[in-house]
Design a protein around this motif. Structure first.
Motif, PDB file in Angstrom:
ATOM      1  N   ARG A 213      -4.067 -11.422  54.541  1.00  0.00           N
ATOM      2  CA  ARG A 213      -2.930 -10.500  54.662  1.00  0.00           C
ATOM      3  C   ARG A 213      -2.126 -10.832  55.929  1.00  0.00           C
ATOM      4  O   ARG A 213      -1.851  -9.985  56.776  1.00  0.00           O
TER       5      ARG A 213
ATOM      6  N   ALA B 207       1.339 -12.966  57.411  1.00  0.00           N
ATOM      7  CA  ALA B 207       2.631 -13.601  57.186  1.00  0.00           C
ATOM      8  C   ALA B 207       3.010 -14.371  58.442  1.00  0.00           C
ATOM      9  O   ALA B 207       2.878 -13.859  59.553  1.00  0.00           O
TER      10      ALA B 207
ATOM     11  N   VAL C 209       2.634 -17.408  53.753  1.00  0.00           N
ATOM     12  CA  VAL C 209       1.913 -16.160  53.515  1.00  0.00           C
ATOM     13  C   VAL C 209       0.485 -16.522  53.125  1.00  0.00           C
ATOM     14  O   VAL C 209       0.274 -17.326  52.215  1.00  0.00           O
TER      15      VAL C 209
ATOM     16  N   ARG D 164       8.168 -11.316  47.791  1.00  0.00           N
ATOM     17  CA  ARG D 164       7.669  -9.941  47.733  1.00  0.00           C
ATOM     18  C   ARG D 164       7.575  -9.288  49.108  1.00  0.00           C
ATOM     19  O   ARG D 164       7.421  -8.078  49.203  1.00  0.00           O
TER      20      ARG D 164
ATOM     21  N   TRP E 264       0.130  -5.733  56.856  1.00  0.00           N
ATOM     22  CA  TRP E 264      -0.009  -7.170  57.050  1.00  0.00           C
ATOM     23  C   TRP E 264       0.061  -7.512  58.531  1.00  0.00           C
ATOM     24  O   TRP E 264       0.715  -6.835  59.315  1.00  0.00           O
TER      25      TRP E 264
ATOM     26  N   ASP F  89       7.354 -16.191  50.207  1.00  0.00           N
ATOM     27  CA  ASP F  89       7.034 -15.153  49.224  1.00  0.00           C
ATOM     28  C   ASP F  89       8.100 -14.065  49.230  1.00  0.00           C
ATOM     29  O   ASP F  89       8.272 -13.347  50.216  1.00  0.00           O
TER      30      ASP F  89
ATOM     31  N   TYR G  75      -2.069 -21.145  51.304  1.00  0.00           N
ATOM     32  CA  TYR G  75      -0.976 -20.220  51.552  1.00  0.00           C
ATOM     33  C   TYR G  75       0.079 -20.321  50.458  1.00  0.00           C
ATOM     34  O   TYR G  75       0.093 -21.249  49.660  1.00  0.00           O
ATOM     35  N   ARG G  76       0.957 -19.336  50.463  1.00  0.00           N
ATOM     36  CA  ARG G  76       2.143 -19.336  49.607  1.00  0.00           C
ATOM     37  C   ARG G  76       3.342 -19.585  50.503  1.00  0.00           C
ATOM     38  O   ARG G  76       3.325 -19.234  51.677  1.00  0.00           O
TER      39      ARG G  76
ATOM     40  N   PRO H 247      -2.373 -14.712  51.625  1.00  0.00           N
ATOM     41  CA  PRO H 247      -2.772 -13.446  50.995  1.00  0.00           C
ATOM     42  C   PRO H 247      -4.210 -13.041  51.316  1.00  0.00           C
ATOM     43  O   PRO H 247      -4.478 -11.858  51.532  1.00  0.00           O
ATOM     44  N   LYS H 248      -5.122 -14.004  51.378  1.00  0.00           N
ATOM     45  CA  LYS H 248      -6.528 -13.708  51.643  1.00  0.00           C
ATOM     46  C   LYS H 248      -6.700 -12.984  52.980  1.00  0.00           C
ATOM     47  O   LYS H 248      -7.547 -12.110  53.124  1.00  0.00           O
TER      48      LYS H 248
END
Length: 139
Positions: free
Chosen positions: A58, A60, A53, A45, A109, A43, A39-40, A55-56
């Motif tokens: 989608r 949050a 987050v 963005r 998301w 984020d 994860y991040r 991303p793989k």
């Protein structure tokens, strides 16, 4: 009921409350990492800078403190001092949470909100909750 500590002490105590790397957030991060999720953090963005987050997937994830986000559970009690200030503060947090959730979902998301009280349980229940979280992410 009057506050039991002087204003300077209360101010110092409140300023020491972290917004990132909180204990509940660290529990979720460790659990997800152990299950193989990557994860991040925070984020920028995405609206509201979600705590995690993925991303793989989608997805949050917001890890909310029960007091600061006004969760109706045993950990949340309306403060007796400065009630108008706190009602306005917590209601604006709730409104912002809803708005951020809607914005993220409109971007396609999945949003998961976890509460501090969900993570303050005995270890076997916590493991069950984290396993369920992993399944929720993958779905």
């Amino acid at each position: 009921m009057a506050d039991i500590v002087p204003p300077e002490v209360r101010s110092r105590m409140m300023s020491g409350i972290r917004g990132k790397d909180t204990k509940p957030e660290m529990i979720v991060r460790r659990g997800l990492h152990a299950m193989g999720f990557r994860y991040r953090l925070h984020d920028k963005r995405l609206p509201g800078k979600p705590d995690l987050v993925l991303p793989k997937y989608r997805t949050a994830i917001f890890v909310h403190g029960c007091f600061w986000h006004g969760h109706e559970c045993h950990l949340f009690k309306w403060p007796k001092t400065r009630p108008d200030f706190w009602r306005k503060k917590i209601e604006s947090n709730r409104t912002r949470d809803r708005s951020n959730r809607e914005k993220i979902e409109k971007q396609g998301w999945q949003v998961i909100e976890l509460w501090e009280c969900e993570l303050r349980v005995e270890s076997s229940k916590l493991l069950d909750r984290l396993t369920a979280l992993g399944e929720e992410i993958k779905s």
